[in-house]
Design an enzyme around this catalytic site. Structure first.
Site, PDB file in Angstrom:
ATOM      1  N   GLU A 127      49.351  32.797  45.907  1.00  0.00           N
ATOM      2  CA  GLU A 127      48.511  31.641  44.456  1.00  0.00           C
ATOM      3  C   GLU A 127      49.621  31.415  44.119  1.00  0.00           C
ATOM      4  OE1 GLU A 127      45.462  32.293  42.409  1.00  0.00           O
ATOM      5  OE2 GLU A 127      45.728  29.609  41.140  1.00  0.00           O
ATOM      6  N   GLY A 268      48.850  37.856  34.932  1.00  0.00           N
ATOM      7  CA  GLY A 268      47.759  38.831  34.357  1.00  0.00           C
ATOM      8  C   GLY A 268      47.037  39.774  35.625  1.00  0.00           C
ATOM      9  N   MET A 270      45.379  39.035  39.996  1.00  0.00           N
ATOM     10  CA  MET A 270      44.862  37.891  40.905  1.00  0.00           C
ATOM     11  C   MET A 270      43.703  38.363  41.614  1.00  0.00           C
ATOM     12  SD  MET A 270      45.703  35.019  42.434  1.00  0.00           S
ATOM     13  CE  MET A 270      44.906  34.262  43.553  1.00  0.00           C
ATOM     14  N   GLU A 271      42.910  36.835  41.794  1.00  0.00           N
ATOM     15  CA  GLU A 271      41.431  37.215  42.897  1.00  0.00           C
ATOM     16  C   GLU A 271      41.704  37.549  43.926  1.00  0.00           C
ATOM     17  OE1 GLU A 271      42.716  34.499  41.010  1.00  0.00           O
ATOM     18  OE2 GLU A 271      41.864  32.663  41.822  1.00  0.00           O
ATOM     19  N   GLU A 305      38.577  37.976  36.996  1.00  0.00           N
ATOM     20  CA  GLU A 305      38.723  38.492  38.546  1.00  0.00           C
ATOM     21  C   GLU A 305      38.007  38.275  39.468  1.00  0.00           C
ATOM     22  OE1 GLU A 305      41.661  37.219  39.208  1.00  0.00           O
ATOM     23  OE2 GLU A 305      42.646  37.367  36.684  1.00  0.00           O
TER      24      GLU A 305
HETATM   25  N1  PHE Z   1      44.686  32.854  39.505  1.00  0.00           N
HETATM   26  C1  PHE Z   1      44.979  34.468  38.806  1.00  0.00           C
HETATM   27  C2  PHE Z   1      44.164  34.441  37.485  1.00  0.00           C
HETATM   28  O1  PHE Z   1      43.896  33.633  36.651  1.00  0.00           O
HETATM   29  C3  PHE Z   1      46.258  33.637  38.091  1.00  0.00           C
HETATM   30  C4  PHE Z   1      47.491  34.371  38.690  1.00  0.00           C
HETATM   31  C5  PHE Z   1      48.220  32.526  39.130  1.00  0.00           C
HETATM   32  C6  PHE Z   1      48.088  34.999  39.022  1.00  0.00           C
HETATM   33  C7  PHE Z   1      49.154  32.457  39.651  1.00  0.00           C
HETATM   34  C8  PHE Z   1      49.379  34.796  40.251  1.00  0.00           C
HETATM   35  C9  PHE Z   1      50.191  33.904  40.531  1.00  0.00           C
HETATM   36  O2  PHE Z   1      42.936  34.875  37.697  1.00  0.00           O
HETATM   37 ZN    ZN Z   2      41.581  33.104  36.703  1.00  0.00          ZN
END
Ligand code: PHE
Ligand code: ZN
Length: 881
Positions: A127, A268, A270-271, A305
């Site tokens: 992401e 932080g 990643m899901e 997450e």
């Molecule tokens: N999508 C992740 C979160 O909020 C954040 C994130 C964004 C991590 C881009 C890495 C890169 O849970």
């Molecule tokens: Zn998120």
């Protein structure tokens, strides 16, 4: 890249993809510097796209090996390939497969996007658009595919090989040195949710049976030797899974769920579907290396997450403009989870503090943008407090406006209707319009309009008519690109507090929605309440029912009464914050008002004395919040122009010292009362006692430095946990002298082998509000605990310094120069971390003229640096605009 040359991507230009990818078969042979990736894509024309369009796949720093269509090598004239793009000029207008070979070097990947190595572990971050650094792809969230992934690696280097979904095969590769695993994820997903992990990792595991009867193997993977620190994360995972079943009716949907902690991570966590990858700071916890705050953040982020599995993964975003669709909603869900697991009022207070400090300041400066931005140059710069935290506030308001029943029904409808799709905010809101029968058109403005609204309120009591009339008006100041603002829908939760408590609210006003909520959806309105025999004190915006500034001219005496008698805990807390904030703003604006602080301190100490004696021991977590003054950055924002950070700091310190002096004995007694606890436990009640005890320590250190230093040193020695040790260090940093330097050295020795603990040590020093701090920070950059390549280290030391109001904003400009130089240096290796750091300049326009000129010059220097990343160029350009 020069930012002017970067295309602006606009929401209104969205078009469906001309091509779709139904299946992705990845075959990845991991190697430290030469990882081979073979992607087999099952393509078809999108019925919603342009017939006959070329196929243009995204890439980023890629080099193409072989390319086959339906198994046959393609003639070179039929395609063109650059590191950024692979174009098939005339693909067949039917289903076909495309096999793409690329080779990548994970060890050279310092951007931490795509496939990289973090202390010898292979991991990925895709992401928002990192997948294109692994293979050429339609790297957009509305292209969803079913993935099958074969991973191969050296057995010794990577005994653990994980990807999304369920494990379907594993074995040895002939030759004996390498092995493989095969993973299949039956749920179609966009490429940004792809992940792999390979390395030598320890783990803890636990079986979990979902409410609908699925047996799931849960595992938390950590660096070898650290499995003893994974238990809390596992505990949080199990609790949040149960909560999502109970509160949102959501069950998990795969046979495995893996969490992996890595030490180099830009964000932080990643899901990724079934394989969440975490910054290790948000997984690892034991009493010796994590604070109460860490335990709470781990709980929140594990839940966040996990909750994405439904709000983000099962239902994803059509395009990146819809980012808040998953993020705002998921933050709301994790906040509710923490509120249920801990104290709801304390959680709300903590969240509002964060909102004001991070989001209100964003909204008040050059980087202001709507919860759903309309245009971007670099999407990575829009993972912001506005999208996340304000996005969550919007959901919370929606729930308050339509009621719990319609909200839950709307969520159910959303899950049912949009499951498996890439959705939009419109799709989401339509569900709630349907279940509530409301027209949400004006409410939707929250997604489009940036800026923090201000509510101006005043009330009049008519003794003869026994009425109380409340006048409410809303305004929103212009923000970049939005000179004219429209009125938004503001739910104002309120009470009228009389001598005997809350008065019944009787009114015929159509603006009164019942249940103590007025809906302010016009520029202004008046609501008259009847049967009001005595002049009440209005308690407005209870529970912080809308993310706004409130201007309500209550006398200090009335605020102190609200603190004593309001039935809403949030507004009890807010009442004292308002008393303190007004005095700090006055003294921060005009140093001659400094003397008034003594009077304010007297009022506050008067209210706090009884409170600390009688009520605080019963709810220490709340009391700790009450005892903590508004932050200095919040005072700066309230002042808004010609800000002099030194004056604010002096006022803040002056008020703290005065309160500390007046509370003196109370604070010591309180510390003793709270000191009766047994062994460390991270539960919210124990954490609350430590928080209050340590809040008291901070006030003692400021107001009675010798006594404070003595207490801090003793606490450091006797503590059985990091929370109390770190609080001792923080208190000691307020007291210059040899004892401080000794404790700093002792702390470093004690935790020499603990990078995450040393991060806190770095930050505590970076935050010292003294002229020597810049040199100290420069020296610490040479310390073995620091590294410019690890994002956590950079955020602690350099980010900590940039958050140091007086020292970042040194009058000689050296703070700006230092941070700007680091931004430029860091941009060459990790643009995302560099651009976030540059965000520290976002409030430069409100500074007094001397500092403003110096900050602007450094911003301009950054902006003019050749070969900037798109990330940094975009922030520099918008900050200066
Ligand atoms: N999508 C992740 C979160 O909020 C954040 C994130 C964004 C991590 C881009 C890495 C890169 O849970
Ligand atoms: Zn998120």
């Amino acid at each position: 890249m020069r930012s002017e040359d970067t295309p602006l991507i606009r929401l209104e230009d969205y078009r469906p993809s001309d091509w779709l990818i139904d299946t992705v078969d990845l075959d990845i042979a991991l190697h430290p510097t030469k990882t081979r990736v073979r992607a087999l894509l099952g393509m078809r024309p999108n019925p919603a796209g342009q017939p006959g369009a070329p196929l243009v796949l995204d890439g980023d720093e890629l080099s193409l090996g072989a390319l086959r269509l339906d198994g046959l090598l393609i003639d070179e004239s039929a395609y063109s390939a650059t590191p950024q793009k692979l174009t098939l000029h005339a693909p067949p207008a039917r289903r076909f497969t495309l096999m793409i070979d690329t080779e990548i070097d994970p060890s050279a990947n310092t951007k931490l996007m795509g496939l990289y190595r973090s202390s010898r572990v292979y991991c990925t971050q895709c992401e928002a658009d990192g997948f294109r650094r692994i293979s050429y792809f339609l790297d957009r969230p509305d292209v969803m595919s079913v993935y099958t992934v074969r991973l191969e690696a050296a057995k010794l280097a990577a005994p653990v090989l994980l990807s999304n979904g369920n494990l379907v095969a594993a074995g040895e590769v002939p030759g004996g040195e390498r092995h493989f695993t095969v993973w299949h994820d039956p749920h179609p997903k966009p490429a940004y949710l792809f992940a792999l992990v390979g390395g030598a990792l320890d783990h803890v595991r636990q079986n979990y049976v979902t409410a609908d009867g699925r047996s799931v193997e849960l595992a938390v993977y950590v660096e070898p030797g650290k499995a003893g620190r994974a238990g809390w994360a596992m505990d949080c995972l199990v609790r949040c899974m149960r909560w999502d079943e109970r509160v949102f009716g959501r069950n998990y949907d795969l046979d495995v769920f893996n969490v992996v902690a890595v030490s180099d991570f830009n964000m932080g966590a990643m899901e990724n579907k079934g394989l969440n990858i975490f910054n290790d700071k948000y997984v690892l916890a034991d009493p010796q290396t994590a604070t109460d705050g860490d335990y709470a953040s781990i709980e929140a982020i594990i839940a966040h997450e996990y909750f994405h599995n439904w709000t983000g993964n099962r239902i994803t975003c059509r395009d990146w403009f819809q980012l808040c669709l998953k993020e705002g909603l998921t933050v709301f869900r994790d906040q509710e989870f923490s509120a249920d697991e801990r104290s709801r009022p304390v959680k709300r207070i903590a969240d509002v503090r964060t909102l004001r400090t991070t989001q209100f300041s964003e909204d008040a400066g050059p980087l202001a943008h709507p919860v759903r931005p309309r245009a971007y140059k670099e999407i990575n710069n829009f993972y912001t407090p506005t999208v996340y935290e304000k996005g969550a506030e919007v959901i919370r308001m929606l729930k308050l406006l339509i009621g719990d029943g319609a909200f839950r029904a709307g969520m159910d409808l959303y899950f049912q209707r949009c499951d498996g799709t890439a959705a939009t905010i419109e799709d989401f809101l339509a569900c709630f319009a349907e279940t509530s029968g409301r027209d949400l058109a004006q409410f939707a403005l929250w997604y489009e309009q940036s800026g923090t609204p201000t509510i101006v309120a005043s009330g009049r009591h008519d003794a003869a008519a026994r009425t109380y009339t409340l006048d409410l008006a809303q305004t929103t100041a212009p923000t970049p690109g939005q000179p004219d603002k429209r009125p938004v829908v503001l739910p104002v939760a309120l009470g009228l507090v009389g001598t005997g408590g809350d008065l019944p609210l009787r009114t015929a006003s159509p603006a009164y929605a019942g249940d103590g909520v007025i809906v302010l959806d016009q520029p202004s309105l008046s609501v008259t309440f009847s049967d009001v025999a005595e002049p009440p004190i209005p308690s407005l915006l209870r529970g912080f029912s809308a993310p706004v500034r409130l201007e309500l001219d209550l006398a200090d005496g009335d605020l102190l009464r609200l603190f004593a008698a309001d039935s809403d805990p949030f507004n009890r807390w807010q009442a004292l914050q308002t008393v303190a904030s007004r005095a700090l703003v006055a003294a921060g604006r005009d140093a001659t008002k400094h003397n008034a602080l003594v009077a304010t301190a007297g009022e506050l100490a008067g209210a706090l004395g009884d409170f600390l004696r009688v009520q605080a021991p019963a709810d220490p977590a709340f009391a700790a919040q009450v005892l903590r003054l508004p932050g200095q950055a919040d005072i700066a924002r309230e002042i808004g122009a010609h800000v002099d950070p030194d004056a604010i700091h002096a006022a803040h310190r002056g008020l703290s010292v005065e309160i500390g002096l007046q509370l003196g004995a109370h604070l010591l007694v309180l510390r003793d009362i709270l000191n009766t606890q047994a062994r460390y436990s991270p539960d919210a009640a124990s954490a609350g006692r430590r928080a209050l005890r340590n809040e008291a320590l901070g006030l003692i250190a400021l107001s009675a430095p010798d006594a404070g230093a003595g207490l801090a040193a003793a606490q450091f020695s006797s503590a059985d946990n990091l929370t109390d040790r770190l609080a001792a260090l923080a208190a000691m940093t307020l007291v210059p002298g040899d004892a401080r330097e000794d404790l700093i050295a002792r702390f470093a020795q004690t935790y020499a082998a603990e990078p995450l603990v040393l991060d806190k040590w770095l930050m505590a020093q970076a935050l010292i509000p003294e002229a020597g701090t810049l040199d100290r920070v420069k020296a610490l950059m040479q310390h073995p605990a620091f590294s410019l390549t690890n994002p956590n280290r950079v955020r602690s030391l350099i980010g900590g310094f940039a958050a140091n109001l007086t020292q970042f904003n040194r009058a000689d400009g050296e703070g700006y120069a230092f941070v700007a130089d680091i931004v430029i240096a860091l941009d060459r290796t990790n643009p995302q971390v560099a651009s976030r750091l540059l965000g520290s300049f976002k409030s430069w326009r409100m500074l007094e003229p001397g500092r403003k000129v110096l900050a602007e010059a450094k911003l301009a220097m950054v902006a003019q640096t050749p070969n900037l990343s798109r990330d940094v160029a975009d922030i520099a350009e918008r900050t200066l605009a």
